[in-house]
Design a protein around this motif. Structure first.
Motif, PDB file in Angstrom:
ATOM      1  N   UNK A  50      10.966   1.234 -15.707  1.00  0.00           N
ATOM      2  CA  UNK A  50      12.182   1.556 -14.943  1.00  0.00           C
ATOM      3  C   UNK A  50      12.233   3.044 -14.626  1.00  0.00           C
ATOM      4  N   UNK A  51      11.903   3.858 -15.584  1.00  0.00           N
ATOM      5  CA  UNK A  51      11.926   5.312 -15.375  1.00  0.00           C
ATOM      6  C   UNK A  51      10.951   5.717 -14.275  1.00  0.00           C
ATOM      7  N   UNK A  52       9.756   5.127 -14.298  1.00  0.00           N
ATOM      8  CA  UNK A  52       8.731   5.473 -13.312  1.00  0.00           C
ATOM      9  C   UNK A  52       9.096   4.940 -11.928  1.00  0.00           C
ATOM     10  N   UNK A  99      -2.383  -4.980 -26.950  1.00  0.00           N
ATOM     11  CA  UNK A  99      -1.010  -4.537 -26.783  1.00  0.00           C
ATOM     12  C   UNK A  99      -0.272  -5.337 -25.721  1.00  0.00           C
ATOM     13  N   UNK A 100       1.011  -5.059 -25.564  1.00  0.00           N
ATOM     14  CA  UNK A 100       1.858  -5.795 -24.632  1.00  0.00           C
ATOM     15  C   UNK A 100       2.161  -4.997 -23.378  1.00  0.00           C
ATOM     16  N   UNK A 101       1.498  -3.851 -23.194  1.00  0.00           N
ATOM     17  CA  UNK A 101       1.701  -3.075 -21.975  1.00  0.00           C
ATOM     18  C   UNK A 101       2.875  -2.126 -22.089  1.00  0.00           C
ATOM     19  N   UNK A 102       3.118  -1.346 -21.039  1.00  0.00           N
ATOM     20  CA  UNK A 102       4.200  -0.367 -21.071  1.00  0.00           C
ATOM     21  C   UNK A 102       5.566  -1.046 -21.183  1.00  0.00           C
ATOM     22  N   UNK A 103       6.498  -0.363 -21.820  1.00  0.00           N
ATOM     23  CA  UNK A 103       7.826  -0.931 -22.035  1.00  0.00           C
ATOM     24  C   UNK A 103       8.590  -1.034 -20.723  1.00  0.00           C
ATOM     25  N   UNK A 104       9.594  -1.892 -20.702  1.00  0.00           N
ATOM     26  CA  UNK A 104      10.417  -2.071 -19.520  1.00  0.00           C
ATOM     27  C   UNK A 104      11.177  -0.791 -19.183  1.00  0.00           C
ATOM     28  N   UNK A 143       0.829  -1.205   0.000  1.00  0.00           N
ATOM     29  CA  UNK A 143       0.000   0.000   0.000  1.00  0.00           C
ATOM     30  C   UNK A 143       0.868   1.261   0.000  1.00  0.00           C
ATOM     31  N   UNK A 144       1.953   1.236   0.736  1.00  0.00           N
ATOM     32  CA  UNK A 144       2.860   2.393   0.771  1.00  0.00           C
ATOM     33  C   UNK A 144       3.470   2.628  -0.607  1.00  0.00           C
ATOM     34  N   UNK A 145       3.829   1.547  -1.294  1.00  0.00           N
ATOM     35  CA  UNK A 145       4.394   1.670  -2.638  1.00  0.00           C
ATOM     36  C   UNK A 145       3.370   2.269  -3.596  1.00  0.00           C
ATOM     37  N   UNK A 146       2.128   1.822  -3.478  1.00  0.00           N
ATOM     38  CA  UNK A 146       1.092   2.370  -4.352  1.00  0.00           C
ATOM     39  C   UNK A 146       0.906   3.862  -4.116  1.00  0.00           C
ATOM     40  N   UNK A 147       0.914   4.269  -2.841  1.00  0.00           N
ATOM     41  CA  UNK A 147       0.813   5.699  -2.524  1.00  0.00           C
ATOM     42  C   UNK A 147       1.995   6.470  -3.086  1.00  0.00           C
ATOM     43  N   UNK A 148       3.177   5.864  -3.029  1.00  0.00           N
ATOM     44  CA  UNK A 148       4.378   6.530  -3.546  1.00  0.00           C
ATOM     45  C   UNK A 148       4.291   6.700  -5.060  1.00  0.00           C
ATOM     46  N   UNK A 149       3.704   5.715  -5.747  1.00  0.00           N
ATOM     47  CA  UNK A 149       3.494   5.849  -7.188  1.00  0.00           C
ATOM     48  C   UNK A 149       2.552   7.009  -7.500  1.00  0.00           C
ATOM     49  N   UNK A 163       2.534   8.721 -11.282  1.00  0.00           N
ATOM     50  CA  UNK A 163       2.650   7.638 -12.261  1.00  0.00           C
ATOM     51  C   UNK A 163       1.304   7.400 -12.922  1.00  0.00           C
ATOM     52  N   UNK A 164       1.257   7.226 -14.235  1.00  0.00           N
ATOM     53  CA  UNK A 164      -0.017   6.923 -14.911  1.00  0.00           C
ATOM     54  C   UNK A 164      -0.622   5.638 -14.349  1.00  0.00           C
ATOM     55  N   UNK A 165      -1.937   5.567 -14.351  1.00  0.00           N
ATOM     56  CA  UNK A 165      -2.613   4.420 -13.762  1.00  0.00           C
ATOM     57  C   UNK A 165      -2.231   3.123 -14.452  1.00  0.00           C
ATOM     58  N   UNK A 166      -2.065   3.148 -15.797  1.00  0.00           N
ATOM     59  CA  UNK A 166      -1.755   1.900 -16.492  1.00  0.00           C
ATOM     60  C   UNK A 166      -0.351   1.413 -16.138  1.00  0.00           C
ATOM     61  N   UNK A 167       0.553   2.333 -15.798  1.00  0.00           N
ATOM     62  CA  UNK A 167       1.893   1.944 -15.358  1.00  0.00           C
ATOM     63  C   UNK A 167       1.822   1.359 -13.953  1.00  0.00           C
ATOM     64  N   UNK A 168       1.036   2.009 -13.095  1.00  0.00           N
ATOM     65  CA  UNK A 168       0.873   1.518 -11.728  1.00  0.00           C
ATOM     66  C   UNK A 168       0.312   0.100 -11.723  1.00  0.00           C
ATOM     67  N   UNK A 169      -0.693  -0.153 -12.554  1.00  0.00           N
ATOM     68  CA  UNK A 169      -1.280  -1.490 -12.617  1.00  0.00           C
ATOM     69  C   UNK A 169      -0.285  -2.510 -13.151  1.00  0.00           C
ATOM     70  N   UNK A 170       0.516  -2.102 -14.129  1.00  0.00           N
ATOM     71  CA  UNK A 170       1.508  -3.018 -14.696  1.00  0.00           C
ATOM     72  C   UNK A 170       2.563  -3.389 -13.666  1.00  0.00           C
ATOM     73  N   UNK A 171       2.981  -2.435 -12.854  1.00  0.00           N
ATOM     74  CA  UNK A 171       4.004  -2.696 -11.845  1.00  0.00           C
ATOM     75  C   UNK A 171       3.466  -3.564 -10.703  1.00  0.00           C
ATOM     76  N   UNK A 172       2.203  -3.354 -10.337  1.00  0.00           N
ATOM     77  CA  UNK A 172       1.652  -4.038  -9.174  1.00  0.00           C
ATOM     78  C   UNK A 172       0.915  -5.334  -9.511  1.00  0.00           C
TER      79      UNK A 172
END
Length: 494
Positions: free
Chosen positions: A479-481, A470-475, A438-444, A449-458
């Motif tokens: 990494x940048x986010x 599509x195949x989702x956001x690039x690696x 939850x703390x990581x999500x708040x930090x995003x 961070x765009x929502x689609x990036x947040x969902x991809x990371x989590x």
């Protein structure tokens, strides 16, 4: 006491066995035709059931469900009940357990294709024929046997365990179905289930004592017995009650979709306090002060010894206990995903080191959902702290974290973290290890961070139509986010 003979008890027990055996023969005919049938799982469950029945017989222990069945059988020949302590009642209870044991053995033999072993071995059932085939479909001589609660529950569990559930969920569901069968009755025709049955299961789940279904000491004790003996009033947590009742409702919904029941009974039946589940069950993020206390604790500043991490000292062991919380706060990964990591799960693509969150056959790993499969770049802080130096050799990333009694690597670590959080005084009723996520999500969110990036990371599935393409956001974008995620607590020493 009614004047019953041993011969009358003998006739009742054999009749009970023949009826149960008929249902088993139907299952042995139906299940192998199902493409989702798990032969090894079904036979394994039957053998475990046989061990439980043998233990009950050895200790002359008659669960409430067996006593209830005995009273029902006696009700067909005498108007009043026998005293449970009477010799004839004890004889009948023993006979029912012997019938259940022999029935389980024969069904296991039929499912294994060992028809040379299906003749009754218990002398009380000698001469009963068990190898007659089921009626030919459409011959019209006999009506097909009705699907019972037990048979539909078996089909439901087999299907869901193969397609939807991880082993832990399957084990929880098995417990719930056992409670339901005990409360309603295994042999009740499924299509006759009604609102009163749903309420009875709900009330049983709300009244059963904590850990009843897990404690070895409760073997042989039926849910009804456990509820009656629960004089102190302690019950399962509201969240566990909600989970169990939801699992039972899943059986009803699935059965309706599969055509085993015309409509879902008791759709409006609710668990008392269910409106509070979301409010009380949600974990909160760790506060800034809690995070500071965690990462300034002896685990990261120096501890007394490997086994005494909560006391300050000169030791600094960088094993799984050290790394798992750090990976959690800087990746948002679940505890179970982290503790089961292999060294080979840290990979590099186009110069970006990342966690390969996945599972393959034979790797002894599980994932919560299909959307959990993902690539999570290794945060620059973890790189600076030397995580890649720890990831060398082969095998498991954190071999010091052993598998628990439930078969999961998270079992023992979760217990350890709970103790450690209490020892360093950061434990609250609203926080747990999952609070790192939850703390990581708040930090995003703070990093915009765009929502689609947040969902991809989590590892969260997208809900809109575009998420399926599509195949989702690039690696490189991930990494940048992820490297923009930061906290105010002081980092451990390099």
């Amino acid at each position: 006491m009614p004047d019953l003979t041993s011969e009358q008890i003998y006739v009742l027990v054999r009749g009970y066995f023949e009826q149960a055996l008929g249902q088993s023969m139907e299952l042995a005919y139906i299940l192998p035709k199902d493409s989702l049938y798990d032969q090894a799982g079904e036979i394994g469950s039957l053998k475990k059931r046989m061990q439980e029945l043998e233990a009950l017989l050895a200790h002359r222990s008659w669960p409430a469900s067996v006593q209830s069945e005995a009273h029902a059988l006696l009700g067909t020949i005498i108007p009043e009940k026998l005293a449970p302590a009477s010799e004839r009642f004890q004889q009948l209870c023993q006979g029912i357990l012997r019938a259940d044991l022999e029935n389980a053995r024969i069904l296991a033999a039929m499912l294994a294709g060992k028809f040379h072993e299906v003749a009754p071995q218990d002398p009380i059932f000698a001469g009963i024929v068990v190898n007659e085939p089921p009626p030919v479909p459409g011959d019209g001589t006999t009506a097909p046997a009705e699907q019972t609660l037990a048979s539909v529950a078996t089909l439901f569990h087999t299907y869901k365990a193969k397609h939807d559930w991880v082993p832990k969920t399957a084990a929880d569901a098995s417990r719930v179905l056992s409670i339901a069968k005990s409360i309603i009755g295994e042999n009740k025709p499924f299509k006759t289930l009604g609102i009163e049955d749903v309420k009875a299961v709900r009330d049983a789940i709300a009244s059963i004592p904590p850990n009843y279904v897990k404690l070895a000491a409760n073997k042989g004790i039926s849910p009804k017995e456990a509820i009656k003996a629960n004089t102190d009033g302690h019950t399962l947590s509201l969240n566990t009650q909600d989970k169990y009742f939801t699992m039972f409702r899943q059986l009803l919904i699935w059965a309706h979709h599969e055509g085993y029941i015309d409509k879902i009974p008791g759709e409006g039946v609710k668990l008392a306090g269910s409106a509070k589940v979301d409010a009380t069950g949600k974990r909160k993020p760790y506060s800034k002060e809690q995070l500071q206390a965690i990462f300034a604790s002896p685990l990261y500043k120096g501890h007394k010894s490997e086994t005494t991490r909560h006391k300050s000292g000169s030791e600094l062991v960088r094993d799984g206990k050290y790394w798992v919380p750090l990976i959690a706060i800087f990746s948002g990964m679940r505890m179970g995903e982290i503790v089961q990591l292999l060294v080979s799960d840290i990979k590099t693509q186009d110069g970006v080191a990342y966690f390969d969150v996945s599972k393959s056959e034979g790797e002894d790993k599980t994932l919560k959902t299909q959307s959990s499969v993902r690539k999570v770049p290794v945060h620059k802080v973890l790189l600076d702290l030397g995580l890649l130096d720890h990831a060398h050799g082969s095998g498991r990333m954190f071999p010091d974290i052993k598998k628990g009694q439930d078969g999961y690597f998270s079992h023992n670590f979760s217990k350890w973290w709970g103790r450690y959080a209490r020892q360093i005084k950061v434990s609250t009723k609203d926080t747990a290890f999952h609070s790192f996520r939850h703390s990581f999500k708040d930090a995003l969110q703070s990093a915009e961070a765009p929502e689609y990036v947040s969902k991809a990371l989590m590892g969260h599935a997208g809900n809109d139509v575009h998420a399926a393409y599509g195949s989702g956001p690039s690696l490189s974008l991930l990494k940048k986010i992820i490297d923009t995620v930061s906290y105010s607590f002081e980092l451990p020493p390099l």
